[in-house]
Scaffold this motif. Structure first.
Motif, PDB file in Angstrom:
ATOM      1  N   ARG A 149     -24.512   0.754  -6.627  1.00  0.00           N
ATOM      2  CA  ARG A 149     -24.825   0.836  -8.065  1.00  0.00           C
ATOM      3  C   ARG A 149     -23.827   0.036  -8.901  1.00  0.00           C
ATOM      4  O   ARG A 149     -23.763   0.177 -10.117  1.00  0.00           O
ATOM      5  CB  ARG A 149     -24.773   2.305  -8.503  1.00  0.00           C
ATOM      6  N   ASP A 150     -22.961  -0.738  -8.199  1.00  0.00           N
ATOM      7  CA  ASP A 150     -21.931  -1.552  -8.872  1.00  0.00           C
ATOM      8  C   ASP A 150     -20.894  -0.718  -9.621  1.00  0.00           C
ATOM      9  O   ASP A 150     -20.315  -1.168 -10.615  1.00  0.00           O
ATOM     10  CB  ASP A 150     -22.571  -2.548  -9.870  1.00  0.00           C
ATOM     11  N   LEU A 151     -20.671   0.518  -9.145  1.00  0.00           N
ATOM     12  CA  LEU A 151     -19.636   1.349  -9.774  1.00  0.00           C
ATOM     13  C   LEU A 151     -18.287   1.023  -9.144  1.00  0.00           C
ATOM     14  O   LEU A 151     -18.223   0.569  -7.999  1.00  0.00           O
ATOM     15  CB  LEU A 151     -19.951   2.839  -9.557  1.00  0.00           C
ATOM     16  N   HIS A 152     -17.215   1.268  -9.876  1.00  0.00           N
ATOM     17  CA  HIS A 152     -15.865   1.094  -9.318  1.00  0.00           C
ATOM     18  C   HIS A 152     -15.617   2.197  -8.302  1.00  0.00           C
ATOM     19  O   HIS A 152     -15.966   3.359  -8.544  1.00  0.00           O
ATOM     20  CB  HIS A 152     -14.803   1.222 -10.412  1.00  0.00           C
ATOM     21  N   THR A 153     -14.986   1.861  -7.180  1.00  0.00           N
ATOM     22  CA  THR A 153     -14.670   2.882  -6.175  1.00  0.00           C
ATOM     23  C   THR A 153     -13.215   2.765  -5.734  1.00  0.00           C
ATOM     24  O   THR A 153     -12.628   1.679  -5.782  1.00  0.00           O
ATOM     25  CB  THR A 153     -15.564   2.744  -4.914  1.00  0.00           C
ATOM     26  N   VAL A 154     -12.659   3.898  -5.326  1.00  0.00           N
ATOM     27  CA  VAL A 154     -11.301   3.923  -4.742  1.00  0.00           C
ATOM     28  C   VAL A 154     -11.383   4.757  -3.468  1.00  0.00           C
ATOM     29  O   VAL A 154     -11.896   5.890  -3.496  1.00  0.00           O
ATOM     30  CB  VAL A 154     -10.268   4.530  -5.725  1.00  0.00           C
ATOM     31  N   THR A 155     -10.888   4.221  -2.360  1.00  0.00           N
ATOM     32  CA  THR A 155     -10.941   4.954  -1.091  1.00  0.00           C
ATOM     33  C   THR A 155      -9.843   6.032  -1.044  1.00  0.00           C
ATOM     34  O   THR A 155      -8.956   6.080  -1.902  1.00  0.00           O
ATOM     35  CB  THR A 155     -10.755   4.013   0.126  1.00  0.00           C
ATOM     36  N   GLY A 156      -9.907   6.858  -0.002  1.00  0.00           N
ATOM     37  CA  GLY A 156      -8.988   7.997   0.083  1.00  0.00           C
ATOM     38  C   GLY A 156      -7.659   7.711   0.757  1.00  0.00           C
ATOM     39  O   GLY A 156      -6.728   8.523   0.649  1.00  0.00           O
ATOM     40  N   ILE A 157      -7.528   6.567   1.410  1.00  0.00           N
ATOM     41  CA  ILE A 157      -6.312   6.342   2.200  1.00  0.00           C
ATOM     42  C   ILE A 157      -5.046   6.326   1.320  1.00  0.00           C
ATOM     43  O   ILE A 157      -3.982   6.799   1.720  1.00  0.00           O
ATOM     44  CB  ILE A 157      -6.413   5.035   3.047  1.00  0.00           C
ATOM     45  N   GLY A 158      -5.203   5.835   0.110  1.00  0.00           N
ATOM     46  CA  GLY A 158      -4.046   5.740  -0.785  1.00  0.00           C
ATOM     47  C   GLY A 158      -3.505   7.098  -1.202  1.00  0.00           C
ATOM     48  O   GLY A 158      -2.316   7.239  -1.495  1.00  0.00           O
ATOM     49  N   MET A 159      -4.353   8.133  -1.223  1.00  0.00           N
ATOM     50  CA  MET A 159      -3.862   9.470  -1.575  1.00  0.00           C
ATOM     51  C   MET A 159      -2.886   9.941  -0.494  1.00  0.00           C
ATOM     52  O   MET A 159      -1.836  10.511  -0.791  1.00  0.00           O
ATOM     53  CB  MET A 159      -5.021  10.451  -1.734  1.00  0.00           C
ATOM     54  N   TYR A 186     -10.770   9.624   4.198  1.00  0.00           N
ATOM     55  CA  TYR A 186     -10.362   8.238   4.483  1.00  0.00           C
ATOM     56  C   TYR A 186     -10.735   7.787   5.898  1.00  0.00           C
ATOM     57  O   TYR A 186     -10.363   6.705   6.340  1.00  0.00           O
ATOM     58  CB  TYR A 186      -8.861   8.053   4.226  1.00  0.00           C
ATOM     59  N   SER A 187     -11.447   8.641   6.614  1.00  0.00           N
ATOM     60  CA  SER A 187     -11.889   8.263   7.944  1.00  0.00           C
ATOM     61  C   SER A 187     -13.358   8.663   8.106  1.00  0.00           C
ATOM     62  O   SER A 187     -13.622   9.831   8.350  1.00  0.00           O
ATOM     63  CB  SER A 187     -11.005   8.972   8.969  1.00  0.00           C
ATOM     64  N   PRO A 188     -14.305   7.762   7.852  1.00  0.00           N
ATOM     65  CA  PRO A 188     -14.158   6.323   7.628  1.00  0.00           C
ATOM     66  C   PRO A 188     -13.620   6.008   6.221  1.00  0.00           C
ATOM     67  O   PRO A 188     -13.719   6.845   5.315  1.00  0.00           O
ATOM     68  CB  PRO A 188     -15.586   5.803   7.770  1.00  0.00           C
ATOM     69  N   GLY A 228     -18.752  13.756   4.867  1.00  0.00           N
ATOM     70  CA  GLY A 228     -18.575  12.304   4.920  1.00  0.00           C
ATOM     71  C   GLY A 228     -17.519  11.877   5.921  1.00  0.00           C
ATOM     72  O   GLY A 228     -17.433  10.712   6.304  1.00  0.00           O
ATOM     73  N   MET A 229     -16.699  12.852   6.333  1.00  0.00           N
ATOM     74  CA  MET A 229     -15.647  12.567   7.318  1.00  0.00           C
ATOM     75  C   MET A 229     -16.312  12.294   8.670  1.00  0.00           C
ATOM     76  O   MET A 229     -17.380  12.839   8.944  1.00  0.00           O
ATOM     77  CB  MET A 229     -14.784  13.826   7.430  1.00  0.00           C
ATOM     78  N   ASP A 230     -15.686  11.474   9.518  1.00  0.00           N
ATOM     79  CA  ASP A 230     -16.213  11.227  10.864  1.00  0.00           C
ATOM     80  C   ASP A 230     -16.551  12.564  11.519  1.00  0.00           C
ATOM     81  O   ASP A 230     -15.723  13.485  11.504  1.00  0.00           O
ATOM     82  CB  ASP A 230     -15.158  10.512  11.727  1.00  0.00           C
TER      83      ASP A 230
END
Ligand code: ATR
Length: 277
Positions: free
Chosen positions: A238-248, A224-226, A199-201
């Motif tokens: 699917r309307d699920l909650h998501t959290v991106t990786g940049i915060g880690m 986190y990229s993208p 999934g990474m660029d």
């Protein structure tokens, strides 16, 4: 003694590291006298490079690819957490001695807490894709938060088995060839994490059928990229909650900054926007 605090990130290559931007932001925001730079050290000069940092009075440094595992043998003291993970990402220098720790698990947990506000790990069931260093950090942090169950999905079975043996907590291992056929494994999973590089660029996207995930599930990608990976887009569809990786990345830097400057800094919207750009 000088109040000026010197810190750095070491790696090879290191020029694309976002750590200088993060730490320099905090040094300025909190008004410390200090510096944080990226220092390229090739593996064959690692010992000398670190000795120079000690001799030059550095308070500490972050460690990135390819030195995280090598630092295990170089540090004078290793935290319990870094020992479990088998990698050091933060070093503090005190009286010439190197203290190694690993803050990736802290980063993972606090990214999710900040971005959900109230996610309760205790008693939940997690599935993690991948069995590398990142998974080790995430799995041990989840155990620390009293997660109920961890299922590992990985391409290489032996690697997942070794991880499961080391942390003694994994309830099931799914090899990737079975992964699409057995997306039923996601049934009843509360938290799905991608800790592979898919999934990474520049890499293949991660393709997994999320149909079996409960509608209350949270999906997190450490890529986190993208910022919005295919996995997160599929989850949002699917309307699920998501959290991106940049915060880690941002949160793992906080305990390092505290070790050197004595203050646990905040991850602000301004910093997140700056580093995501
Ligand atoms: P990190 O320290 O960031 O976790 P790593 O140790 O290189 O990085 O681990 C990368 C993870 O991504 C591994 O789980 C790897 O699977 P293997 O254990 O089989 O190597 C997974 N990964 C990388 N590329 C992959 C691909 N093309 N398909 C499936 N899994 C992949």
């Amino acid at each position: 003694m000088s109040k000026f605090t010197k810190a750095a990130v070491i790696g090879h290559p290191v020029k694309h590291s976002k750590s200088p931007m993060i730490h320099q932001y905090w040094i300025e925001k909190y008004g410390f006298e200090g510096s944080y730079e990226a220092i390229d050290i090739a593996p064959e000069t690692l010992d000398d490079g670190i000795k120079k940092l000690v001799d030059d009075g550095y308070k500490g440094f972050n460690v990135t690819i390819p030195h995280k595992e090598s630092l295990m043998a170089i540090c004078d003291e290793i935290s319990h957490n870094a020992n479990v993970i088998g990698a050091v990402n933060t070093v503090t220098i005190e009286d010439g001695k190197l203290h190694g720790q690993n803050t990736d698990g802290f980063g993972f947990i606090h990214n999710i807490l900040q971005n959900t506000g109230n996610f309760e790990f205790k008693g939940k069931r997690a599935a993690i894709l991948g069995a590398g260093g990142a998974t080790r950090a995430i799995a041990s942090a989840l155990i620390g938060e009293e997660i109920e169950q961890i299922v590992l999905l990985n391409r290489t079975k032996e690697r997942a088995e070794k991880l499961a043996e080391d942390i003694a907590f994994v309830s099931d291992i799914i090899v990737v060839e079975d992964w699409e056929k057995r997306s039923a494994v996601l049934e009843g999973i509360d938290l799905l994490v991608n800790a592979t590089s898919l999934g990474m660029d520049g890499q293949h996207p991660l393709e997994i059928d999320l149909g079996a995930l409960p509608e209350t599930a949270l999906v997190n990608d450490i890529v986190y990229s993208p910022l919005q990976t295919q996995l997160l887009k599929d989850a949002q569809a699917r309307d699920l909650h998501t959290v991106t990786g940049i915060g880690m990345l941002l949160h793992q830097a906080r305990p390092a900054f505290k070790s050197w400057f004595g203050l646990l800094p905040d991850v602000t919207d301004e910093l997140t926007t700056m580093v995501s750009a």
